[in-house]
Design a protein around this motif. Sequence first.
Motif, PDB file in Angstrom:
ATOM      1  N   ILE A 290       0.799  -1.125   0.168  1.00 43.50           N
ATOM      2  CA  ILE A 290       0.254  -0.071  -0.031  1.00 43.50           C
ATOM      3  C   ILE A 290       0.837   1.359   0.003  1.00 43.50           C
ATOM      4  O   ILE A 290       0.205   2.246  -0.167  1.00 43.50           O
ATOM      5  CB  ILE A 290      -1.125  -0.012   1.132  1.00 43.50           C
ATOM      6  N   GLY A 291       2.166   1.212   0.292  1.00 44.01           N
ATOM      7  CA  GLY A 291       2.980   2.355   0.250  1.00 44.01           C
ATOM      8  C   GLY A 291       4.473   1.993   0.190  1.00 44.01           C
ATOM      9  O   GLY A 291       4.667   1.094   0.323  1.00 44.01           O
TER      10      GLY A 291
ATOM     11  N   GLY B 148       7.820   3.382   1.951  1.00 44.64           N
ATOM     12  CA  GLY B 148       8.483   4.248   2.909  1.00 44.64           C
ATOM     13  C   GLY B 148       9.843   4.538   2.768  1.00 44.64           C
ATOM     14  O   GLY B 148      10.535   3.960   1.582  1.00 44.64           O
ATOM     15  N   GLN B 149      10.585   5.503   3.688  1.00 44.98           N
ATOM     16  CA  GLN B 149      12.013   5.723   3.469  1.00 44.98           C
ATOM     17  C   GLN B 149      12.535   4.395   3.619  1.00 44.98           C
ATOM     18  O   GLN B 149      13.642   4.281   2.964  1.00 44.98           O
ATOM     19  CB  GLN B 149      11.910   6.746   4.749  1.00 44.98           C
TER      20      GLN B 149
ATOM     21  N   VAL C  95       5.496  -0.898   2.522  1.00 44.05           N
ATOM     22  CA  VAL C  95       4.623  -1.078   3.465  1.00 44.05           C
ATOM     23  C   VAL C  95       3.487  -1.801   2.906  1.00 44.05           C
ATOM     24  O   VAL C  95       2.810  -1.627   1.655  1.00 44.05           O
ATOM     25  CB  VAL C  95       3.967   0.322   4.058  1.00 44.05           C
TER      26      VAL C  95
ATOM     27  N   ALA D 107      -1.194  -2.414   9.112  1.00 40.40           N
ATOM     28  CA  ALA D 107      -0.219  -2.187   8.254  1.00 40.40           C
ATOM     29  C   ALA D 107       1.093  -2.624   8.658  1.00 40.40           C
ATOM     30  O   ALA D 107       1.517  -2.522   9.963  1.00 40.40           O
ATOM     31  CB  ALA D 107      -0.168  -0.512   8.149  1.00 40.40           C
TER      32      ALA D 107
ATOM     33  N   ILE E  94      -1.746   7.133  15.203  1.00 43.26           N
ATOM     34  CA  ILE E  94      -1.550   5.687  14.670  1.00 43.26           C
ATOM     35  C   ILE E  94      -0.964   4.861  15.808  1.00 43.26           C
ATOM     36  O   ILE E  94       0.046   5.372  16.494  1.00 43.26           O
ATOM     37  CB  ILE E  94      -1.012   5.644  13.658  1.00 43.26           C
TER      38      ILE E  94
ATOM     39  N   MET F 285       1.397  -2.174  12.492  1.00 42.80           N
ATOM     40  CA  MET F 285       0.701  -0.871  12.817  1.00 42.80           C
ATOM     41  C   MET F 285      -0.791  -1.084  12.714  1.00 42.80           C
ATOM     42  O   MET F 285      -1.110  -1.680  11.762  1.00 42.80           O
ATOM     43  CB  MET F 285       1.057   0.338  12.528  1.00 42.80           C
ATOM     44  N   GLU F 286      -1.667  -0.042  13.529  1.00 39.48           N
ATOM     45  CA  GLU F 286      -3.142  -0.075  13.191  1.00 39.48           C
ATOM     46  C   GLU F 286      -2.973   0.389  11.796  1.00 39.48           C
ATOM     47  O   GLU F 286      -2.371   1.329  11.351  1.00 39.48           O
ATOM     48  CB  GLU F 286      -3.440   1.095  14.316  1.00 39.48           C
ATOM     49  N   LEU F 287      -4.083  -0.147  11.090  1.00 34.62           N
ATOM     50  CA  LEU F 287      -4.285   0.488   9.631  1.00 34.62           C
ATOM     51  C   LEU F 287      -5.160   1.559   9.704  1.00 34.62           C
ATOM     52  O   LEU F 287      -6.099   1.650  10.248  1.00 34.62           O
ATOM     53  CB  LEU F 287      -4.695  -0.769   8.636  1.00 34.62           C
ATOM     54  N   ALA F 288      -4.920   2.485   9.073  1.00 36.35           N
ATOM     55  CA  ALA F 288      -5.655   3.475   8.548  1.00 36.35           C
ATOM     56  C   ALA F 288      -6.175   3.268   7.214  1.00 36.35           C
ATOM     57  O   ALA F 288      -5.835   3.413   6.164  1.00 36.35           O
ATOM     58  CB  ALA F 288      -4.839   4.972   8.429  1.00 36.35           C
TER      59      ALA F 288
ATOM     60  N   GLU G  15      -3.696   7.937   2.753  1.00 39.62           N
ATOM     61  CA  GLU G  15      -3.154   9.419   3.003  1.00 39.62           C
ATOM     62  C   GLU G  15      -4.065  10.455   2.926  1.00 39.62           C
ATOM     63  O   GLU G  15      -4.803  10.316   2.109  1.00 39.62           O
ATOM     64  CB  GLU G  15      -1.811   9.615   2.051  1.00 39.62           C
TER      65      GLU G  15
ATOM     66  N   ASP H  18       3.832   8.907  11.276  1.00 42.40           N
ATOM     67  CA  ASP H  18       5.154   9.215  10.964  1.00 42.40           C
ATOM     68  C   ASP H  18       6.117   9.711  12.095  1.00 42.40           C
ATOM     69  O   ASP H  18       5.881  11.139  12.328  1.00 42.40           O
ATOM     70  CB  ASP H  18       5.180  10.077   9.728  1.00 42.40           C
TER      71      ASP H  18
HETATM   72  P1  ADP Z   1       8.411   6.483   6.014  1.00 44.32           P
HETATM   73  O1  ADP Z   1       8.114   7.591   7.062  1.00 44.32           O
HETATM   74  O2  ADP Z   1       9.269   5.386   6.448  1.00 44.32           O
HETATM   75  O3  ADP Z   1       8.747   7.231   4.490  1.00 44.32           O
HETATM   76  P2  ADP Z   1       5.639   6.052   5.952  1.00 44.32           P
HETATM   77  O4  ADP Z   1       5.151   6.052   7.222  1.00 44.32           O
HETATM   78  O5  ADP Z   1       5.353   7.441   5.303  1.00 44.32           O
HETATM   79  O6  ADP Z   1       6.956   5.818   5.436  1.00 44.32           O
HETATM   80  O7  ADP Z   1       4.756   5.086   4.911  1.00 44.32           O
HETATM   81  C1  ADP Z   1       4.734   5.064   3.460  1.00 44.32           C
HETATM   82  C2  ADP Z   1       3.213   5.009   3.074  1.00 44.32           C
HETATM   83  O8  ADP Z   1       2.768   3.819   3.497  1.00 44.32           O
HETATM   84  C3  ADP Z   1       2.404   6.061   3.463  1.00 44.32           C
HETATM   85  O9  ADP Z   1       2.684   7.238   2.801  1.00 44.32           O
HETATM   86  C4  ADP Z   1       1.030   5.380   3.493  1.00 44.32           C
HETATM   87  O10 ADP Z   1       0.611   5.468   2.126  1.00 44.32           O
HETATM   88  C5  ADP Z   1       1.377   3.891   3.675  1.00 44.32           C
HETATM   89  N1  ADP Z   1       1.065   3.680   5.388  1.00 44.32           N
HETATM   90  C6  ADP Z   1       2.051   3.894   6.233  1.00 44.32           C
HETATM   91  N2  ADP Z   1       1.373   3.558   7.695  1.00 44.32           N
HETATM   92  C7  ADP Z   1       0.159   3.362   7.267  1.00 44.32           C
HETATM   93  C8  ADP Z   1      -0.526   2.849   8.095  1.00 44.32           C
HETATM   94  N3  ADP Z   1      -0.792   2.833   9.470  1.00 44.32           N
HETATM   95  N4  ADP Z   1      -2.192   2.678   7.493  1.00 44.32           N
HETATM   96  C9  ADP Z   1      -2.444   2.944   5.998  1.00 44.32           C
HETATM   97  N5  ADP Z   1      -1.337   3.323   5.420  1.00 44.32           N
HETATM   98  C10 ADP Z   1      -0.079   3.375   6.068  1.00 44.32           C
END
Ligand code: ADP
Length: 306
Positions: free
Chosen positions: A23-24, A26-27, A31, A71, A103, A118-121, A125, A183
């Motif tokens: 779904i995403g 991250g750094q 995810v 998530a 979250i 983690m809890e899913l949103a 975003e 975040d």
């Molecule tokens: P990082 O901070 O390591 O760059 P993020 O926390 O921004 O990574 O996660 C990357 C993407 O994953 C987010 O922009 C979002 O789209 C998705 N994501 C992260 N955590 C969740 C969550 N708890 N629920 C739903 N989507 C999430």
Amino acid sequence: DYSTPTVRNYELDRALITPSAKIGVGQFGDVYVGTYTLPKLGKGKNLAGNGKNSNSDQRNADSRPDVIQVAIKTCKANDDPEKTENFLAEAYIMQKFDHPHIIRLIGICSVMPIWIVMELAKLGELRAYLKTNSERLSHGTLLKYCYQLSTALSYLESKKFVHRDIAARNVLVSSPTCVKLADFGLSRWVSDQSYYHSTPTVALPIKWMSPESINFRRFTTASDVWMFGVCIREILMLGVKPFQGVKNSDVILKLENGERLPLPPNCPPRLYSLMSQCWAYEPLKRPNFKRIKETLHEILIEDSIN
Ligand code: ADP
């Protein structure tokens, strides 16, 4: 002390976690959305339990759902201890918070491949959500999001925690009427020098930052307040970022000249006045989050009456 790794009782049994779609990004890595099957045994203080108890709590299991959506954050650099420690830093921070608009950490798998669960949103975003649903979102709903975030930030203020990256991109949507702050990554607990000066690949969010953060890398609750003012504006602007078309290097010149982001369309004067107070040049002249929360509550009520 947010750097103390004390997540041991947050260790999850990986067999109970099933990742599905990505779904995403991250750094640190991808995810995934997935499920977590709650262990039948024990009633540890976290959702996960600690898995050490015996069968005696079986009857409690009936009142809980068996499977929850989660998530799952993964880390590419599984074999680099420095990177994995930085990745897990977010979990160490999140485990200290317990708030309906932050979250929640469910747990971690600390053995390779390392996962943070983690809890899913469910609705993803906030910025994307604002754009997709721009026609449907009422002014009252946008105000409600701002108010909910102010309750989370007032909670963090009471814990003396400075977030440093308050922006709409770090807010997730759980339901059409509920947003949550996310975040809590690395930048929040590593000292300014080691993080911001030695990591040139990570761009600073200049357009969200207070003058003292831009000029002196000074981050305090008062600089969080400044950033929240910018975040409120992004929400009212349905996800439009601040200072569009302005170079990062010109932002501080504008701020030093007394220029501020303009009034968004349909913004109640009282709300713009609050945002402007968040953007007081002097950190001490800005309201604290407790006051911001109270004012937003009043504005929310006024709006619902009119
Ligand atoms: P990082 O901070 O390591 O760059 P993020 O926390 O921004 O990574 O996660 C990357 C993407 O994953 C987010 O922009 C979002 O789209 C998705 N994501 C992260 N955590 C969740 C969550 N708890 N629920 C739903 N989507 C999430």
